[in-house]
Write an enzyme that holds these catalytic residues in place. Sequence first.
Site, PDB file in Angstrom:
ATOM      1  N   TRP A  18       0.990  -1.139   0.033  1.00  0.00           N
ATOM      2  CA  TRP A  18      -0.048   0.022  -0.040  1.00  0.00           C
ATOM      3  C   TRP A  18       0.984   1.359   0.045  1.00  0.00           C
ATOM      4  O   TRP A  18       1.786   1.440   0.707  1.00  0.00           O
ATOM      5  CB  TRP A  18      -0.940   0.126   1.181  1.00  0.00           C
ATOM      6  CG  TRP A  18      -1.714   1.219   1.447  1.00  0.00           C
ATOM      7  CD1 TRP A  18      -1.069   2.270   2.193  1.00  0.00           C
ATOM      8  CD2 TRP A  18      -2.910   1.847   1.002  1.00  0.00           C
ATOM      9  NE1 TRP A  18      -2.068   3.411   2.454  1.00  0.00           N
ATOM     10  CE2 TRP A  18      -3.098   3.092   1.483  1.00  0.00           C
ATOM     11  CE3 TRP A  18      -3.775   1.115   0.284  1.00  0.00           C
ATOM     12  CZ2 TRP A  18      -4.459   3.844   1.212  1.00  0.00           C
ATOM     13  CZ3 TRP A  18      -4.970   1.730  -0.037  1.00  0.00           C
ATOM     14  CH2 TRP A  18      -5.507   3.027   0.551  1.00  0.00           C
ATOM     15  N   ASP A  21      -0.229   9.091   0.621  1.00  0.00           N
ATOM     16  CA  ASP A  21       0.307  10.650   0.258  1.00  0.00           C
ATOM     17  C   ASP A  21       1.699  10.602   0.142  1.00  0.00           C
ATOM     18  O   ASP A  21       2.692   9.757   0.807  1.00  0.00           O
ATOM     19  CB  ASP A  21       0.043  11.242   1.746  1.00  0.00           C
ATOM     20  CG  ASP A  21      -1.140  11.214   2.330  1.00  0.00           C
ATOM     21  OD1 ASP A  21      -2.251  10.502   1.611  1.00  0.00           O
ATOM     22  OD2 ASP A  21      -1.487  11.726   3.395  1.00  0.00           O
ATOM     23  N   GLN A  37       3.603   7.610   2.407  1.00  0.00           N
ATOM     24  CA  GLN A  37       2.902   6.682   3.380  1.00  0.00           C
ATOM     25  C   GLN A  37       2.745   5.293   2.803  1.00  0.00           C
ATOM     26  O   GLN A  37       2.355   5.068   1.501  1.00  0.00           O
ATOM     27  CB  GLN A  37       1.332   7.297   3.590  1.00  0.00           C
ATOM     28  CG  GLN A  37       1.385   8.759   4.081  1.00  0.00           C
ATOM     29  CD  GLN A  37       1.364   8.732   5.398  1.00  0.00           C
ATOM     30  OE1 GLN A  37       0.440   8.387   6.346  1.00  0.00           O
ATOM     31  NE2 GLN A  37       2.888   9.213   5.914  1.00  0.00           N
TER      32      GLN A  37
HETATM   33  N1  DQQ Z   1      -3.376  10.528   5.147  1.00  0.00           N
HETATM   34  C1  DQQ Z   1      -4.152  11.531   5.208  1.00  0.00           C
HETATM   35  C2  DQQ Z   1      -3.434  12.478   6.062  1.00  0.00           C
HETATM   36  C3  DQQ Z   1      -2.768  11.534   7.247  1.00  0.00           C
HETATM   37  C4  DQQ Z   1      -2.257  10.375   6.254  1.00  0.00           C
HETATM   38  C5  DQQ Z   1      -4.372  12.265   3.786  1.00  0.00           C
HETATM   39  C6  DQQ Z   1      -2.556   9.204   6.923  1.00  0.00           C
HETATM   40  O1  DQQ Z   1      -4.281  13.300   6.869  1.00  0.00           O
HETATM   41  O2  DQQ Z   1      -1.706  12.122   7.916  1.00  0.00           O
HETATM   42  O3  DQQ Z   1      -4.629  11.249   2.868  1.00  0.00           O
HETATM   43  O4  DQQ Z   1      -2.019   7.922   6.162  1.00  0.00           O
END
Ligand code: DQQ
Length: 473
Positions: A18, A21, A37
């Site tokens: 996965w 961001d 992420q």
């Molecule tokens: N993804 C969100 C953010 C957060 C992150 C936006 C968590 O607000 O920090 O897609 O994976």
Amino acid sequence: MFTDLHRPRYHVLPSAHWLNDPNGLIHWRGQYHLFYQYNPHGAFHGTIHWGHAVSADLAHWQHLPIALRPDQSYDQAGVWSGCAVDNNGVPTLLYTGVHPQRQCLAWSEDNLLTWKKRPAPVLAAPLTDLPLVSGTHGPEWRDPWVWRENETWYMLLGAGVRDVGGTALLYASADLEHWTYLNPILVGDRAVTGEVWECPNLFPLGNQHTFLFSPVPEATYTYYFTGTYTAQRFTPFAQGKADYGPYFYAAQTMRDDQQRRLMWGWIKEGRTNEAQRAAGWSGAMSLPRILDLAPDGMLRQTPAPELAKLRGQHWCWENLLITAESPPLFNSPCAEILAHFAPGDAHRFGLWIYASEAECTLIAFDVAQHALIVDRVHSSLAVDVDQDVQTVPLPPTAPFALRVFLDHSIVEIFVGAHLCFSTRLYPTHPASTGIRPVAFGGHAHLLALDLWTMKSIWTSAEDDSLQPHNAHL
Ligand code: DQQ
């Protein structure tokens, strides 16, 4: 994944599992660092780490080891989004640890390879009297965006004022570790721009400032305002979406050593969670885009010119009269297309892509509506993928020109620099690769169409996207 028809070849994504961001974008000693992420345990959002990729030329990428793991008491449920800054020569990351949400800091002493975390968060409470929207674990306030003005560091955090709307809270610090709360730079209208803003970005562009945010609960588009930023308040005068396709979210920007403002977004999937898990991977980075402002304050975007390094064979066609019967020109699911049209008497004209007898997708201009049409009703025989028709009005000055990046399931469309539209397509037939000009209800002119096949961004030894998945286990 070697045989996966849908897996992109020239968009950054991890070897499996996965991605969401973009995080910590920074140009450091001649290299572009792109963190993201990342869940190394499956193709779903959970146990969020920071993955890491690096590029010297903005076209070819290499994976680096995971940068941040959820290994502290304050981030054990996830290392959520944040940014990178140069703290007097020390690369430093600010991010949100969960749960509850707290703002945290890490730094590197080995050229961004490994990271040391500060023993405690730098900001454990929002320090504002505003009634913030809260979730099950406490206030929603996250995704630090940090910059320096003179000797002061500033940080924006995405949040929401209860019953009012999304906001970005501003803080100041002399050392990145001790922060004072200042004020919200602006507060949105909940009915228009959502309850909570994620991933705020504020930066100078031209002689204005641009503010990017990604609102929830919609969680679909990255929006922008352009306007003035003075006395720590932002006043918008123009607004739009960074991308009009429903898959470009949580965008982040950076400035490189050529003083260019570059943007990446998270390209979400357009298929069910079950289909994502079955594929074994989910999410990719957009292509890097260079930002500037039109005189009316609208955001202009151009794919980074370095992407031309990925071009393979070149094909071109000129001065074709096109109708509903025009034959296919080429077959490819991995190409860049530059097409210039002139209207005739047809009411709609453009290109079929990923076309076969069974499946096809239309990208077209509608003359009467002066709109871009993306029709995915027949894109795929699969039942678990998005299928719809999207109509996006174009700015009056937008040309009848398409620049389209086909990368298997990811398609990024640029209409001049005026408008971007990213979409996801999952044809089921290996033969659904036709590229065919078309005009409806008459004819139109295809003045020129240039097509380049595109190469993988991974160097051969690390070509994760082209190797069988089990090569990495
Ligand atoms: N993804 C969100 C953010 C957060 C992150 C936006 C968590 O607000 O920090 O897609 O994976």
